[in-house]
Design an enzyme around this catalytic site. Structure first.
Site: not given
Ligand code: 1PR
Length: 524
Positions: A224, A379
């Site tokens: 991320d 999400d």
């Molecule tokens: O909506 O098309 O602009 O895409 C934004 C992207 O950013 C989406 O794929 C969304 O999942 C991601 N995103 C947005 N905000 C966050 C955040 O964390 N605040 N991250 C985010 C999502 C989740 C996973 C993470 C897993 C594994 N990240 O990718 O890596 O949950 O984590 P873990 O093993 O530590 O539990 P758009």
């Protein structure tokens, strides 16, 4: 000097990087004359069969290419570069192929997920200098929904098993072509590429040639990425999507360095999510493009980028389409793009109007680059209900009751990084996105993200049972057993983790060692 046939679709940067890594210079073909005078020609077909043939035609490449191929000079076709050699493809039945190898290209008709995405092996059917130095049993990266069916089986170099046995590479004289991507297949892929580039003499069969092959479950590392408050681009990590700790954005390292580390440690795939992409102007976010360009110089496994893939208007009033944004990411080294917030809005419109409009980012990108290049990042958040009749959504019965003892729940889609919940469930989102042309689902779970409690098996089952495209299970990995659980209790094709890898709590190699012998994986 290697001539590279780039007709302007998809990721050819990785192939250029791989060839340069092997010490050769690359010249990108810019005219028919360049094809006719090439010493060695590499054709990394990417995208969809119809649009590929259309573009080759537009650029006047068909005739020189057929002349080159008929002269039996060294040629390496990759993926669509293999399929293009055949008479026609079911993907675009009205469009003629090059007709160099008699036969056709057919869509997989199988019960397993299509596209066939991931690392699979090769059954070697005849000796070839291509395989010098391999021992057998190596896995290579595939991503395709169609496979070639030659009329003359003597051209078949390898086959691969994926419910059916299909042809995964062919050789006729100096024409070699592979369905898999050597440039995305780690060090063994580079090895095969080197054998082609250096024209190593001899006809070798690896010592331990396999008789059947199996697709490996993939271990994916996710980064991320966002700017912190000092303006540095950092890899961060949330707890249930909250990436701030004592007010600051968590900083777990630099994107390019971490991606290289995960490649060296054996990750099967790497995903970058630009988590603030929903509010930035993606094409002005040059650091992200730079991250891809730098990463693809050293990382030879598939790269996915997500965040901000949508139509938008910049500060000066200029309009950009999602297709243009994706094209820039592909040119910078991405193999797939992942669409999050925009997918939710597209599906809401689809449900409202009851039909496809052909202009959504999912449809446009999959039409040009192929469905395998379009990942949908979901999400979702769990919402408990007392009865399935309480809401007009796809509801499941859960073994983890809610705070008031509710035994049912649905998974609510969110946009803008979980900030806004919508009136749409994750199962419907996945099903409609598949209909619109998406090739894979990245299934996050806000409740489990960063908790180390394990994947949400119920969520993964209800979504993966509802679609026929591959699902990447994400969020919650905290122990080795969690990977075993997700691969044995669900149909997930891949498991993604972030926190445990970033914090070096569990290395990728430990995950693979644990799964070895229990679940089919790629050993590195
Ligand atoms: O909506 O098309 O602009 O895409 C934004 C992207 O950013 C989406 O794929 C969304 O999942 C991601 N995103 C947005 N905000 C966050 C955040 O964390 N605040 N991250 C985010 C999502 C989740 C996973 C993470 C897993 C594994 N990240 O990718 O890596 O949950 O984590 P873990 O093993 O530590 O539990 P758009």
């Amino acid at each position: 000097m290697i001539a590279l046939l780039d007709y302007g679709a998809g990721n050819v940067r990785s192939l250029t990087n791989a060839i340069e890594r092997l010490g050769e210079e690359v010249r990108v073909v810019s005219s028919g004359e360049d094809i006719l005078t090439a010493g060695k020609l590499v054709f990394p077909g990417v995208g969809a069969f119809g649009s590929m043939m259309h573009r080759l035609n537009e650029r006047g490449y068909i005739e020189p290419l057929t002349t080159y191929l008929h002269s039996n000079r060294p040629f390496l076709g990759i993926c669509l570069g293999l399929q293009a050699l055949f008479d026609y493809s079911e993907e675009a039945p009205d469009v003629k192929g090059l007709g160099i190898i008699p036969g056709s290209v057919k869509r997989f008709v199988i019960d397993r997920s299509v596209p066939h995405i991931g690392w699979n092996g090769l059954n070697l059917k005849q000796p070839s200098p291509f395989f010098n130095g391999l021992v057998g049993g190596e896995k290579f990266y595939f991503v395709h929904s169609y496979h070639v069916v030659p009329k003359d089986m003597s051209v078949v170099l390898t086959t691969t098993d994926y419910e059916c046995e299909f042809v995964s590479s062919i050789q006729r004289g100096n024409i070699l072509a592979t369905q898999f991507h050597p440039e995305k297949s780690g060090r063994f892929g580079l090895h095969i590429l080197k054998n082609f580039l250096r024209a190593v003499p001899g006809h070798a069969l690896p010592k331990a040639a396999s008789e059947s092959t199996q697709l490996a479950k993939r271990i994916v590392a996710c980064l991320d990425v966002r700017s912190n408050d000092h303006g540095d681009l950092v890899v961060t990590k949330g707890d249930q999507y909250d990436v701030r700790e004592s007010g600051d954005v968590r900083n777990l390292g630099k994107p390019v360095d971490l991606a290289r580390r995960y490649y060296q440690e054996g990750a099967d795939e790497i995903i970058f999510l630009n988590i603030t992409g929903f509010r930035d102007f993606p094409l002005e976010d040059m650091p992200m493009l730079e991250v891809l360009q730098q990463t693809s110089k050293n990382v030879f496994v598939p790269l996915t980028i997500g965040g901000g893939i949508r139509d938008y208007t910049d500060k000066n009033g200029r309009n950009y389409t999602a297709l243009e944004v994706a094209a820039e990411y592909f040119r910078s080294g991405a193999d797939k793009v992942s669409i999050g917030s925009d997918a939710v809005l597209i599906v809401e419109n689809f449900i409202k109007s009851g039909r496809k409009n052909g202009r959504s980012s999912i449809e446009e990108i999959s039409r040009v680059y192929g469905s395998q290049a379009v990942v949908i990042s979901i999400d979702p958040r769990r919402v408990y209900v007392s009865s399935p009749d309480d809401v007009a959504h796809q509801v499941i019965e859960t073994t983890t009751p809610g705070p008031r003892g509710e035994s049912f729940c649905w998974y609510q889609c969110t946009i803008k990084g979980g900030r806004e919940g919508r009136d749409l469930d994750a199962i419907t989102l996945a099903q409609v996105c598949e209909q619109l042309g998406a090739g894979e689902i990245l299934l996050n779970c806000i409740d489990r993200d960063g908790t180390n409690l394990g994947f949400d098996i119920e969520l993964i089952n209800c979504v993966s049972n509802a679609v026929s495209i591959p699902v990447i299970a994400s969020s919650g990995a905290g122990a080795l057993e969690h990977f075993y659980e997700v691969f044995t209790q669900t149909h997930a094709e891949a498991a993604l983790a972030a926190g445990i890898f970033h914090r070096r709590e569990i290395p990728i190699a430990a995950v693979k060692n644990y799964l070895r012998g229990k679940v089919e994986i790629r050993l590195y």
